[in-house]
Structures are given as structure tokens and as C-alpha cells.
Design an enzyme around this catalytic site. Structure first.
Site, PDB file in Angstrom:
ATOM      1  N   ASP A   1      45.299  36.875  42.183  1.00  0.00           N
ATOM      2  CA  ASP A   1      45.250  38.339  42.096  1.00  0.00           C
ATOM      3  C   ASP A   1      46.570  38.904  41.574  1.00  0.00           C
ATOM      4  O   ASP A   1      46.585  39.832  40.770  1.00  0.00           O
ATOM      5  CB  ASP A   1      44.940  38.935  43.470  1.00  0.00           C
ATOM      6  CG  ASP A   1      43.485  38.733  43.858  1.00  0.00           C
ATOM      7  OD1 ASP A   1      42.737  38.181  43.030  1.00  0.00           O
ATOM      8  OD2 ASP A   1      43.102  39.103  44.980  1.00  0.00           O
TER       9      ASP A   1
ATOM     10  N   ASP B   1      39.581  38.179  50.444  1.00  0.00           N
ATOM     11  CA  ASP B   1      39.343  38.409  49.019  1.00  0.00           C
ATOM     12  C   ASP B   1      37.857  38.694  48.818  1.00  0.00           C
ATOM     13  O   ASP B   1      37.001  37.865  49.145  1.00  0.00           O
ATOM     14  CB  ASP B   1      39.763  37.183  48.209  1.00  0.00           C
ATOM     15  CG  ASP B   1      39.579  37.388  46.727  1.00  0.00           C
ATOM     16  OD1 ASP B   1      40.227  38.286  46.166  1.00  0.00           O
ATOM     17  OD2 ASP B   1      38.752  36.671  46.122  1.00  0.00           O
TER      18      ASP B   1
ATOM     19  N   THR C   1      38.523  43.528  43.730  1.00  0.00           N
ATOM     20  CA  THR C   1      37.154  43.045  43.940  1.00  0.00           C
ATOM     21  C   THR C   1      36.531  43.624  45.209  1.00  0.00           C
ATOM     22  O   THR C   1      35.313  43.814  45.266  1.00  0.00           O
ATOM     23  CB  THR C   1      37.151  41.512  44.026  1.00  0.00           C
ATOM     24  OG1 THR C   1      38.106  41.080  45.002  1.00  0.00           O
ATOM     25  CG2 THR C   1      37.517  40.899  42.687  1.00  0.00           C
ATOM     26  N   THR C   2      37.342  43.886  46.215  1.00  0.00           N
ATOM     27  CA  THR C   2      36.817  44.496  47.439  1.00  0.00           C
ATOM     28  C   THR C   2      36.540  45.979  47.225  1.00  0.00           C
ATOM     29  O   THR C   2      35.483  46.489  47.601  1.00  0.00           O
ATOM     30  CB  THR C   2      37.817  44.316  48.594  1.00  0.00           C
ATOM     31  OG1 THR C   2      38.108  42.935  48.758  1.00  0.00           O
ATOM     32  CG2 THR C   2      37.258  44.871  49.889  1.00  0.00           C
TER      33      THR C   2
END
Length: 544
Positions: A400, A69, A102-103
Site C-alpha cells: 500500500d 487490508d 481498498t477499505t
């Protein structure tokens, strides 16, 4: 250089490094900032996609976290460079606003900075690069709007929501149970969602982890789960039609706030003191009973005598409940948090259909379940796993998935996954670049190349050739005029025609709001970094 002596008489040298430091300005500062930010982005590049790798993070205390994550990795990294910290804040913003991607947002920002560095080497001014990126971002966002597909998210037993959650979980450690966890996430969100307002109150969804058991034992409980047990072993384990008394005051005699001293010289004085203390406990338990409560939840501890009195009166109790859990219980049951026993009244009690103690596993781990809450539809996702690391990672993955489902409820338009949206956006930006007659043309075209960095990383992490794969997907999209063609990461690839598949037909898609926010947020942060041409230390500010 100076020589000093410590408290034991040992000499040591003091170096005046501040005078030797060179302050970077202008183009050198831009390159240093871009290099620091790209280093952070490159760290996350290998974690993208369903075949992405995990990172093991060791804290200074020796705690080990295994995750892919992006927000968690950056949050636990010890980043010192000021510009690199902007990418950490970028990931946090994406996590707070959207929850997913987020990545990808950090990799996209790193690719844009890489392209910007090449343009700066060619002599373009940073402001012209930033303006070109802003124009290209508007074109790409508009393209996403055009190719977005509106879906009935409630058709076929919420199939669209489940598939979107499965896509979000596909790159996680829990991918082996992604269908089950996706269904749990969808049920949890729909339980607390206000479909008329298209809003979801995440405060009513609690994710509670308990090590032990298997990942497939993860379930949804229509109520609140508290990781506590009944304070006395002989108290009732099940309470029907519960009326909760929620306290933030301890079951203990009051203590003076000033220094005090009590001299006890005779046995009669000791007996009087003991009787006075017992009377305090009796009064406390009486006030609980008089208000009509049949269950006590307290933020603080109980004295053993108070615990024994509660057991004798048939009042089950729970102690040492955290403040956050206490607030959630109060919201869900419609009760009021009471700070003093004198303020207890029937109208401040919370109500629940059933409160029961549940044991897990062979070690008899115990948790408290509050079901059928009167005031709201609060739910708890109970996550099980073989050890603490698996449970913590599963909690992050479910977060997520919850955010992905929430995004689709807010805006039910979807875009294809597997890099299809980025390839379509890059093609639109390249076409728009030909219409720009100023020097910003180079920046717009560089933005298109940066967009392709995401599908390239996706292909590379899947064991495919990044350049040829992205080129094949892009060519197929333009030839068939189908923007939903993406990279085949999971299937068998035997020839070039197998590299691109229709992601919508494969039910691999994401919420439009997530992709739009990813583009806009990354562009804003890159513009901010490009406008930094000097870093002034606090000591220099003081001197000025």
C-alpha cells in the site's frame, strides 16, 4: 420429494428445492441485492482508519490471516451472493489500479447503496437514483480538483512522499515502525522510477519476507534477494563480477518420452552406462564453462553428480529457482533464459557486480543476494518479523505504501486526509443539489450523505461520537472556508474545538488520484447494482 438408496443400502431423501424457490424481480430484487452488498460493506466498516480493528480470517485448511487490508479480507471471504461479489471485484479493482483505499471504496459504495435503498422506498426509480449519483460524483470530483494542493515531492529529502507513505501506513499493523517503512518504500520507488515519464515499474521492486528478527530489521537491498542457498556447501559463497548462466533445463541425462526398457546383464554394460551418464554431466558443465559463465542459476534440480562436478570446476550454482524470480533475474542482469545447453553463448549471460550468500538469525536461515545488476535498478525490500503472520501483513502494508508513493509520482497533487476531502466534497454536493430542479435532487443530496459515511466511520472507530464529530468538522470547514480540516483521530480531544485539525499542517494527506478513483469506481459499481432487477440461474436460462 423422492427416496433414493446409496451404495451401502442406506436410504436418503431428495428434495426438489428448485421448484420451491421464489424468483425475485423488480423492487424486491433491488432490495435483496442492496442488502447483500451492504452486509459486505458493514464487515469492513470497523477496519477503517488509524484506530481501525483487525480481522482474523480462517481458511478451510485452517490457515490464519490477521489483517485490516480491505482487499485481502474480501479476497479471502467466501462470498456466495452474486451482487456481493461485485463489491469484492470493486476492492480488487481499486487495489490493482491505485493500491490504496481498498477499505474506503467498499464502505463508500455500501453507504451509497444504503441511501439508494431509502430513495427506492420513497418511490424513486432506480435509473433516476443512478443518474443523480452520477451527477453528484462529477461535482465531488471537481471539488477535489479545486481543493487539491500541488506539492514539490522532491523537496526536503522527499518529505512529501514520506509523509504520504506514513499516512498510508498509519492504519496498519506496522504503524509502530511507519516512519522507517515509509522511508524504505520511498527509496525503493525512487530507485526504479522514471521521473521524466512519471512512471514506476513495479516489476523491478521485489518484496521478500523472512520470518525471524524484528520488524525494524526490514531493509532495502539494491539488488535481488532469492530465498535459496548455494547448492553445495563447499562452493564459493561470494562471486565478484558475476556472469550468470540462467537455465530452464535440468542437469540430468535426457529421458526418452516413450516407454523404454534397458537390460543390463554384465558388469561391463553397467560400467558403460555409468560412463555414458558421466559424459552427459561433463558435457553439460563444459558447455557452461565454455560460454564464460562463473555462476549458474537453474529452474530445476541438479543430480548429485552434476552438483559435485560444478563444485570441482569452481562454478557456484543455485537450483529450484521459481519462474517469476528467474524472469526478474534475467531482466535485472540483462541475461537470456536458456532452455538448452546447446544454445549457451557469451551474449546470453547476465551480469552482476556481486552475488553473495547471507545468513540470518540463530537458525542460520540463508538467502542469496544479487547486487549491482547491470541492466536495471532492480531492488528488493527484505521484510523481517517475529512470525509468518507479521511478515505477511507487513508485506501487504508495504505494498500500500509503495502504491501511495507511485500515485504521487504520477500526479503530485494531494488532498487532506482524516475525512477532510469527503466532508468538503459533501458540502459541494449539497450546494449543487439545490440547483437540481428535478426529482434527481433527492439522489444528489443522498450522495452527499453517503460521502459523510467515511468520516463518520473514521470518528466512530476512533472512539468519538460520529454525528457530532462530523457536524463539528463540517461547521468549522464552512466557517473558516478551509477544506483541509479533518477529524482529529490521534490527538487528545478535550472540547469541540479539538475535534477538527488542519490535516495538511499535520502532514496527513493522500494522493488526489487515489481519492478521485475511489469516488468514480464506487459510483460506477453502485449504478451497476441499481440496474440489476432480476437474477436468472443457469438452469432457467437452459429452460428458456
Amino acid at each position: 420429494m423422492n427416496v433414493a438408496v446409496d451404495e451401502f443400502g442406506n436410504p436418503f431423501i431428495i428434495l426438489k428445492e428448485q421448484e420451491q424457490k421464489k424468483r425475485l424481480k423488480g423492487l424486491e430484487a433491488h432490495k435483496a441485492n442492496i442488502l447483500a452488498a451492504r452486509t459486505v460493506a458493514d464487515t469492513l466498516r470497523t477496519s477503517l482508519g488509524p484506530k481501525g480493528m483487525d480481522k482474523i480470517i480462517v481458511s478451510p485448511d485452517g490457515d490464519v490471516v490477521i489483517t485490516n487490508d480491505g482487499a485481502t479480507i474480501l479476497e479471502r471471504m467466501q462470498v456466495e451472493h452474486q451482487t456481493a461479489k461485485l463489491l469484492v471485484e470493486l476492492s480488487k479493482s481499486q487495489d490493482a489500479e491505485v493500491g490504496d483505499g481498498t477499505t474506503g471504496v467498499v464502505i463508500l459504495a455500501g453507504a451509497m447503496l444504503d441511501q439508494a435503498s431509502r430513495l427506492l422506498d420513497k418511490g424513486l426509480h432506480p435509473l433516476r437514483v443512478a443518474d443523480g449519483f452520477e451527477h453528484a460524483c462529477q461535482v465531488a470530483t471537481q471539488r477535489l480538483e479545486d481543493i487539491a494542493i500541488k506539492r514539490d515531492i522532491h523537496a526536503n529529502d522527499n518529505e512529501a512522499l514520506v509523509r504520504a507513505a506514513v499516512t498510508a501506513l498509519g492504519s496498519k499493523v506496522v504503524s509502530s515502525r511507519q516512519k522507517q517503512l515509509a522511508e524504505v518504500a520511498v527509496k525503493a520507488v525512487l530507485s526504479v522510477a522514471d521521473l521524466e515519464r512519471r512512471d514506476v515499474n513495479f516489476d523491478l521492486i521485489k518484496v521478500e519476507g523472512k520470518a525471524g528478527g524484528k520488524l525494524e530489521d526490514t531493509c532495502l537491498i539494491n539488488g535481488i534477494v532469492v530465498d535459496k542457498d548455494i547448492s553445495h556447501s563447499q562452493m564459493p559463497k561470494v562471486t565478484r563480477d558475476a556472469k550468470l548462466c540462467i537455465l530452464t533445463c535440468p542437469f540430468e541425462p535426457p529421458k526418452p518420452k516413450t516407454k523404454h526398457k534397458l537390460d543390463i546383464k554384465t558388469a561391463e554394460d553397467y560400467k558403460k552406462l555409468q560412463a555414458a551418464e558421466q559424459q552427459y554431466f561433463v558435457d553439460m558443465v563444459d558447455s557452461v564453462q565454455k560460454c564464460g559463465a562463473n555462476f549458474v542459476i537453474c529452474q530445476w534440480g541438479f543430480d548429485d553428480e552434476a552438483n559435485h562436478l560444478l563444485m570441482q570446476r569452481g562454478l557456484p550454482a543455485v537450483r529450484w529457482v521459481g519462474g517469476v524470480e528467474l524472469e526478474l533475474i534475467a531482466i535485472a542482469t540483462g541475461g537470456r533464459i536458456v532452455p538448452r545447453f546447446s544454445e549457451l553463448s557469451p551474449d546470453k549471460l547476465g551480469r552482476a557486480g556481486c552475488i553473495r550468500e547471507v545468513s540470518f538469525g540463530t537458525e542460520k536461515d540463508v538467502m542469496l543476494v544479487i547486487e549491482d545488476c547491470a541492466n536495471s535498478k532492480a531492488v528488493t525490500i527484505l521484510v523481517r518479523g517475529g512470525n509468518v503472520m507479521v511478515v505477511k501483513e507487513a508485506e501487504r502494508c508495504i505494498h500500500d505504501a509503495l502504491c501511495c508513493v507511485r500515485n504521487l509520482i504520477r500526479d503530485d497533487r494531494i488532498v487532506a486526509g482524516g475525512g477532510a476531502a469527503e466532508v468538503a466534497g459533501a458540502a459541494a454536493v449539497e450546494e449543487a443539489a439545490d440547483q437540481v430542479r428535478s426529482v434527481e435532487h433527492y439522489a444528489v443530496r443522498a450522495f452527499a450523505d453517503a460521502l459523510l459515511a467515511l468520516p463518520e466511520a473514521l470518528a466512530e472507530n476512533s472512539g468519538l461520537s460520529p454525528i457530532s464529530t462530523v457536524a463539528a468538522v463540517k461547521a468549522r470547514q464552512l466557517k473558516s472556508n478551509n477544506p483541509n480540516l479533518g477529524i482529529n483521530c490521534m490527538g487528545v480531544v478535550k472540547c469541540e474545538d479539538d475535534l477538527a485539525v488542519d490535516m495538511v499542517d499535520e502532514s496527513i494527506y493522500e494522493a488526489l488520484v487515489s481519492k478521485k478513483h475511489q469516488l468514480q469506481l464506487a459510483t460506477q459499481v453502485v449504478k451497476m447494482i441499481l440496474k440489476i432487477d432480476d437474477v436468472i440461474a443457469p438452469s432457467e436460462l437452459h429452460q428458456q
